[in-house]
Design an enzyme around this catalytic site. Structure first.
Site, PDB file in Angstrom:
ATOM      1  N   HIS A 298      31.455   0.298  11.882  1.00 29.07           N
ATOM      2  CA  HIS A 298      30.514  -0.301  12.003  1.00 29.07           C
ATOM      3  C   HIS A 298      29.533   0.489  12.989  1.00 29.07           C
ATOM      4  O   HIS A 298      29.230   0.609  14.091  1.00 29.07           O
ATOM      5  CB  HIS A 298      30.297  -1.753  12.855  1.00 29.07           C
TER       6      HIS A 298
ATOM      7  N   GLU B 148      24.924  -4.886   6.387  1.00 30.77           N
ATOM      8  CA  GLU B 148      24.761  -6.160   7.110  1.00 30.77           C
ATOM      9  C   GLU B 148      23.429  -6.668   6.401  1.00 30.77           C
ATOM     10  O   GLU B 148      22.227  -6.543   6.518  1.00 30.77           O
ATOM     11  CB  GLU B 148      24.167  -5.508   8.652  1.00 30.77           C
TER      12      GLU B 148
ATOM     13  N   ALA C 152      25.212 -12.468  17.612  1.00 34.35           N
ATOM     14  CA  ALA C 152      24.626 -12.935  16.346  1.00 34.35           C
ATOM     15  C   ALA C 152      25.255 -14.226  15.942  1.00 34.35           C
ATOM     16  O   ALA C 152      25.279 -14.159  14.831  1.00 34.35           O
ATOM     17  CB  ALA C 152      24.298 -11.794  15.405  1.00 34.35           C
TER      18      ALA C 152
ATOM     19  N   ASP D 271      31.944  -2.709  25.133  1.00 35.06           N
ATOM     20  CA  ASP D 271      30.982  -2.078  25.997  1.00 35.06           C
ATOM     21  C   ASP D 271      30.747  -2.662  27.290  1.00 35.06           C
ATOM     22  O   ASP D 271      30.161  -1.873  28.208  1.00 35.06           O
ATOM     23  CB  ASP D 271      29.547  -1.499  25.176  1.00 35.06           C
ATOM     24  N   GLY D 272      30.921  -3.943  27.497  1.00 32.65           N
ATOM     25  CA  GLY D 272      30.631  -4.527  29.016  1.00 32.65           C
ATOM     26  C   GLY D 272      29.130  -4.991  28.954  1.00 32.65           C
ATOM     27  O   GLY D 272      28.716  -5.716  29.788  1.00 32.65           O
TER      28      GLY D 272
ATOM     29  N   HIS E 159      27.202  -5.678  25.497  1.00 31.05           N
ATOM     30  CA  HIS E 159      26.989  -6.748  24.089  1.00 31.05           C
ATOM     31  C   HIS E 159      28.067  -7.774  24.342  1.00 31.05           C
ATOM     32  O   HIS E 159      27.760  -9.124  24.060  1.00 31.05           O
ATOM     33  CB  HIS E 159      27.356  -5.949  23.020  1.00 31.05           C
TER      34      HIS E 159
ATOM     35  N   ASP F 229      28.994   0.049  16.914  1.00 32.68           N
ATOM     36  CA  ASP F 229      27.384  -0.603  16.399  1.00 32.68           C
ATOM     37  C   ASP F 229      26.359   0.232  16.880  1.00 32.68           C
ATOM     38  O   ASP F 229      25.274   0.032  17.212  1.00 32.68           O
ATOM     39  CB  ASP F 229      27.421  -2.035  16.923  1.00 32.68           C
TER      40      ASP F 229
END
Length: 391
Positions: free
Chosen positions: A62, A131, A221, A249-250, A252, A275
């Site tokens: 992704h 997506e 989402a 990532d801490g 998101h 992402d």
């Protein structure tokens, strides 16, 4: 034909405390892994790994862009630059992730499909991840409303044609009317249908896992968990055949939730992703995605209204954070970005592991996941300037 390469004095990622091993690469494949391999140094390029960790190359399922370019740029140069940039950070294969425009042509899909059949200069394009467009507009995140539409089998056929059989994954919302025919279409063509950008509740999510086996960027989402409205998250946790992408990532996903996910789902069901957007590999600042400005700062990419649209950090650093947040082993952390995505994509018999006969997609890195050498298909694609000379 690829040259022969011998990596000496490597720490094996599965046994980092054991004695070092050598890795011999021949004709693009892993030929031997053992202590003190003997080779004719006149016919083999010998590289002293100096106790760096040897591991399979990372696979990002992704990612939208890197190095200042995006899949939406619809050019060979853009995809080559993304490919080369990712290789610098140890990614050796990726799904070119993008959207489908409902209001204009989708030249970027044609170009990407064509490039997926060619040898690129860096990380291999393993397919296309779309997506949408069959997602819930209420959970669109950073996706433009012009890239969202109601499920329609004729539209699906047009999308599949545009992707020239390189469509590998499609993120969709299972609560939408008519989505069952889309899922059936995808499954009959071995395309992964992934739950995401959805407002589905617990019951709809649970039912959807009769046919769906994967989840796009878990937590993001989708509806959150509440003690009276559980939403999709408990259904994801308790369905053992479902794997999930995680942006560890801490930002998101909070580090405590990353750790909770590891404990609830186990390492084998988690696939770390970036992402990532075009700002990967570039300084912090203002950039554009799909015609809108965004700010890249502290490793996160946000529209000016604060909407998160992706990361600006590479997969090696995502995996490093996953290990730090969960206190998992080095092998487990690496598994989330190698063997796990390879299994999802059905390529686990030749990618994602350090095994004899597997594709020589290999990295050398230190304990901080800084990459010093990237080998793809048996060729040295990236070598850190500070990483000495051959023996």
């Amino acid at each position: 034909m690829s040259e022969k390469i011998l990596l000496r004095n490597c720490k094996h990622y599965q046994f980092p405390e054991a004695e070092t091993v050598d890795v011999l690469i021949t004709d693009g494949k892993i030929a031997e892994i053992r202590k003190q391999i003997t080779a004719d140094e006149n016919s083999v390029k010998v590289i002293d790994a100096r106790n760096l960790i040897v591991a399979p190359g990372f696979i990002d399922i992704h990612i939208q862009g890197a190095g200042g370019y995006d899949v939406l740029d619809a050019s060979e140069n853009a995809l080559q630059t993304i490919s080369r940039t990712l290789a610098q950070f140890g990614t050796t294969g990726f799904l070119a992730t993008t959207v489908f425009h409902t209001d204009k042509t989708n030249r970027h899909l044609e170009i990407t499909a064509q490039m997926a059949t060619k040898k690129v200069d860096g990380a291999e394009i393993l397919g296309i991840h779309l997506e949408g467009p069959f997602i819930n507009a209420r959970k669109k995140g950073g996706i433009s409303e012009t890239c969202i539409t109601v499920p329609d089998i004729h539209k699906m056929e047009n999308i599949f044609t545009a992707c020239q059989k390189k469509l590998t994954m499609m993120t969709l919302a299972p609560e939408l009317k008519g989505i069952d025919s889309i899922i059936d279409f995808l499954q009959r063509r071995d395309v992964i249908a992934s739950f995401g950008h959805s407002a589905a509740d617990y019951q709809v999510t649970k039912k959807s896992f009769q046919t769906i086996t994967h989840v796009t960027h878990l937590y993001n989402a989708m509806n959150p968990m509440h003690h009276r409205e559980p939403g999709p998250i408990p259904a994801i946790f308790e369905t053992e055949h479902v794997s999930a992408q995680l942006i560890a990532d801490g930002v998101h996903v909070h580090e405590a939730i990353v750790n909770l996910t590891y404990r609830e789902m186990g390492v084998s069901r988690i696939i770390c992703i970036t992402d990532g957007v075009q700002a990967i590999g570039l300084p912090e600042g203002m950039y554009h995605y799909n015609g809108k400005k965004y700010l890249s700062k502290d490793g996160a990419a946000r529209y000016l209204d604060g909407t998160l649209i992706g990361t600006a950090i590479s997969l090696n650093q995502i995996v490093r954070r996953f290990q730090r947040f969960t206190n998992c082993t080095l092998e487990e952390a690496i598994q989330t970005a190698t063997a796990n995505p390879a299994k999802l994509l059905g390529i686990e018999n030749h990618k994602g592991s350090l095994k004899i006969g597997f594709d020589a997609d290999i990295i050398l890195m230190d304990e901080n996941f800084e990459v010093y050498l990237t080998i793809i298909d048996g060729k040295i694609i990236f070598r850190k300037s500070s990483f000495g000379q051959d023996i």
